[in-house]
Design an enzyme around this catalytic site. Structure first.
Site, PDB file in Angstrom:
ATOM      1  N   CYS A 176      -1.504   3.869  10.937  1.00 34.96           N
ATOM      2  CA  CYS A 176      -1.357   5.138  11.654  1.00 34.96           C
ATOM      3  C   CYS A 176      -2.610   5.319  12.511  1.00 34.96           C
ATOM      4  O   CYS A 176      -3.200   6.388  12.565  1.00 34.96           O
ATOM      5  CB  CYS A 176      -1.118   6.304  10.712  1.00 34.96           C
ATOM      6  SG  CYS A 176      -2.305   6.452   9.384  1.00 34.96           S
ATOM      7  N   PRO A 206       1.814   7.696  -0.845  1.00 39.37           N
ATOM      8  CA  PRO A 206       2.599   8.409  -1.870  1.00 39.37           C
ATOM      9  C   PRO A 206       4.074   8.019  -1.942  1.00 39.37           C
ATOM     10  O   PRO A 206       4.847   8.694  -2.634  1.00 39.37           O
ATOM     11  CB  PRO A 206       2.458   9.877  -1.426  1.00 39.37           C
ATOM     12  CG  PRO A 206       2.344   9.788   0.065  1.00 39.37           C
ATOM     13  CD  PRO A 206       1.592   8.511   0.354  1.00 39.37           C
ATOM     14  N   GLY A 207       4.461   6.962  -1.271  1.00 38.77           N
ATOM     15  CA  GLY A 207       5.822   6.464  -1.490  1.00 38.77           C
ATOM     16  C   GLY A 207       6.858   6.907  -0.470  1.00 38.77           C
ATOM     17  O   GLY A 207       8.053   6.789  -0.716  1.00 38.77           O
ATOM     18  N   CYS A 264       0.898  -1.167   0.000  1.00 28.02           N
ATOM     19  CA  CYS A 264       0.000   0.000   0.000  1.00 28.02           C
ATOM     20  C   CYS A 264       0.926   1.203   0.000  1.00 28.02           C
ATOM     21  O   CYS A 264       1.154   1.828   1.022  1.00 28.02           O
ATOM     22  CB  CYS A 264      -0.891  -0.018   1.235  1.00 28.02           C
ATOM     23  SG  CYS A 264      -1.911  -1.507   1.370  1.00 28.02           S
ATOM     24  N   ALA A 265       1.485   1.497  -1.153  1.00 25.27           N
ATOM     25  CA  ALA A 265       2.738   2.261  -1.201  1.00 25.27           C
ATOM     26  C   ALA A 265       2.582   3.770  -1.323  1.00 25.27           C
ATOM     27  O   ALA A 265       3.477   4.514  -0.919  1.00 25.27           O
ATOM     28  CB  ALA A 265       3.588   1.753  -2.354  1.00 25.27           C
ATOM     29  N   ASP A 322      -5.057  -4.194  -6.356  1.00 23.88           N
ATOM     30  CA  ASP A 322      -5.711  -4.359  -5.057  1.00 23.88           C
ATOM     31  C   ASP A 322      -4.929  -5.395  -4.243  1.00 23.88           C
ATOM     32  O   ASP A 322      -4.830  -6.555  -4.654  1.00 23.88           O
ATOM     33  CB  ASP A 322      -7.151  -4.829  -5.322  1.00 23.88           C
ATOM     34  CG  ASP A 322      -7.903  -5.143  -4.045  1.00 23.88           C
ATOM     35  OD1 ASP A 322      -7.311  -5.079  -2.947  1.00 23.88           O
ATOM     36  OD2 ASP A 322      -9.098  -5.466  -4.161  1.00 23.88           O
ATOM     37  N   ASP A 350      -0.318   0.049  -5.339  1.00 21.15           N
ATOM     38  CA  ASP A 350      -1.374   0.820  -4.671  1.00 21.15           C
ATOM     39  C   ASP A 350      -2.625   0.710  -5.528  1.00 21.15           C
ATOM     40  O   ASP A 350      -2.550   0.632  -6.755  1.00 21.15           O
ATOM     41  CB  ASP A 350      -0.982   2.291  -4.488  1.00 21.15           C
ATOM     42  CG  ASP A 350      -1.774   2.959  -3.360  1.00 21.15           C
ATOM     43  OD1 ASP A 350      -1.248   3.085  -2.245  1.00 21.15           O
ATOM     44  OD2 ASP A 350      -2.953   3.333  -3.601  1.00 21.15           O
ATOM     45  N   ASP A 373       1.367  -1.377   4.758  1.00 22.91           N
ATOM     46  CA  ASP A 373       1.017  -0.101   5.409  1.00 22.91           C
ATOM     47  C   ASP A 373      -0.459   0.136   5.097  1.00 22.91           C
ATOM     48  O   ASP A 373      -0.805   0.985   4.279  1.00 22.91           O
ATOM     49  CB  ASP A 373       1.909   1.002   4.834  1.00 22.91           C
ATOM     50  CG  ASP A 373       1.825   2.295   5.626  1.00 22.91           C
ATOM     51  OD1 ASP A 373       1.137   2.325   6.658  1.00 22.91           O
ATOM     52  OD2 ASP A 373       2.465   3.280   5.195  1.00 22.91           O
ATOM     53  N   LYS A 377       7.618   5.548   2.456  1.00 24.96           N
ATOM     54  CA  LYS A 377       8.398   4.389   2.922  1.00 24.96           C
ATOM     55  C   LYS A 377       9.092   3.699   1.749  1.00 24.96           C
ATOM     56  O   LYS A 377      10.171   3.133   1.913  1.00 24.96           O
ATOM     57  CB  LYS A 377       7.502   3.432   3.710  1.00 24.96           C
ATOM     58  CG  LYS A 377       6.900   4.124   4.932  1.00 24.96           C
ATOM     59  CD  LYS A 377       6.032   3.224   5.771  1.00 24.96           C
ATOM     60  CE  LYS A 377       5.339   3.996   6.879  1.00 24.96           C
ATOM     61  NZ  LYS A 377       4.195   4.837   6.397  1.00 24.96           N
TER      62      LYS A 377
END
Ligand SMILES: C[S@@+](CC[C@H](N)C(=O)[O-])C[C@H]1O[C@@H](n2cnc3c(N)ncnc32)[C@H](O)[C@@H]1O
Length: 315
Positions: A263, A147-148, A144-145, A192, A166, A210, A150
């Protein structure tokens, strides 16, 4: 209608002014007026963190810091602190790669930002990459990358073969922007994470999940989240994330590691989710930071993230 609304608003304001003395003490005595959070939010926090809930509510009402991640391919934290000092920008190291500015400034004024020497990233978010124990040559999935944030950090730390996935095509473009600035490369795919249709069947050494969540741990950065969320959202998102995690687990090599990150401060999205996942899949749990509560003091300053790490049996 506009003049109607005007009359109405004026009447309300006049009444407030007249009755302020009696209204204000009542309003601030109760949760939402005192804290500026919905009552259900306050109740959920108090139940989960009977000792810390007031501190957490207060932390969410403070202005967030601007924290940078120093690209270790380009500079050390010490070198970068000197660069900032030369530019008369006050800052302090608050993590192995994390530098917090004394006062936020626009990114265009951050020395080395355009050149990829630093990126903007909260100190808690910077814990994902070290947790994954990456080595050169590994095949890694950032599930689940966008906006990148990590994604970039992982690529700064090791020469890995990284697939950034994503489901949101528009957000994938943000990953491209971030990686272009850092001059680093990953394979990008819209897909997905709860399905297999994007997977080429080659298993991964490491997976970062994430997962989408309520974002209840980052309210200082998004003050409106508390009013946009509904109480039921945590359950819905936890169900989706459980499907994502179970699916990704099938794509991990024996002996490989998967990190779950959220988060969120809600246990059903974090620790309860992690425990149930380990149970369903017979996953080995490795040490991880667990639930980080949002904190802001001299030494520590980070959002409320959750980390769990799992290993697949059978090396
Ligand atoms: C917490 S954000 C990721 C932040 C990112 N890892 C970073 O460090 O910058 C969660 C992401 O999951 C994506 N997402 C939501 N549902 C998804 C799904 N079913 N499959 C893949 N990605 C999904 C969202 O579009 C969003 O970009």
């Amino acid at each position: 209608t506009i003049s109607h609304a005007k009359g109405m608003v004026n009447a309300v304001l006049r009444r407030f002014l007249r009755e302020r003395e009696t209204l204000m003490p009542q309003a601030v005595k109760h949760g939402p007026g005192r804290w500026n959070y919905p009552q259900w939010w306050i109740d959920t926090l108090r139940a989960a963190y009977p000792q810390q809930w007031e501190g957490i509510l207060a932390a969410g009402n403070r202005a967030p810091p601007l924290t940078l991640r120093v690209n270790r391919r380009k500079a050390s934290v010490e070198q970068y602190l000197r660069t900032l000092a030369d530019a008369q920008i006050g800052a302090a190291a608050i993590g192995p790669s994390a530098v917090r500015l004394d006062k936020p400034v626009p990114v265009s004024q951050i020395p080395g930002f355009a050149e990829g020497i630093v990126s903007v990233q909260d100190a808690a978010a910077q814990l994902a990459t070290p947790l994954l124990d990456l080595h050169d040559g590994m095949r890694v999935l950032d599930a689940c990358a966008a906006p990148g944030g990590k994604t970039g950090h992982m690529l700064e730390c090791a020469d890995i073969d990284l697939l950034a996935l994503d489901s949101d095509r528009a957000r994938l473009a943000r990953i491209t922007e971030n990686l272009d600035r850092l001059k680093l490369k990953a394979a990008l795919k819209a897909g997905d994470a709860s399905s297999r249709d994007w997977w080429d069947g080659r298993p991964f050494d490491r997976i970062l999940a994430d997962v989408p969540c309520t974002a209840s741990g980052i309210v200082r950065r998004h003050p409106d989240i508390r009013w946009l969320r509904r109480k039921e959202d945590a359950a819905q998102l936890a169900t989706l994330s459980a499907r994502i995690l179970d699916n990704l687990w099938q794509m991990l090599k024996p002996g490989g590691k998967l990190a779950l990150v959220t988060c969120s401060l809600w246990p059903r999205e974090s620790e309860l989710q992690a425990a149930a996942f380990a149970e369903r899949n017979n996953a080995i749990r490795l040490p991880a930071p667990g639930q980080l509560l949002p904190t802001a003091d001299m030494q520590q300053d980070h959002d409320g993230l959750f980390y769990a790490l799992f290993q697949k049996d059978g090396v």
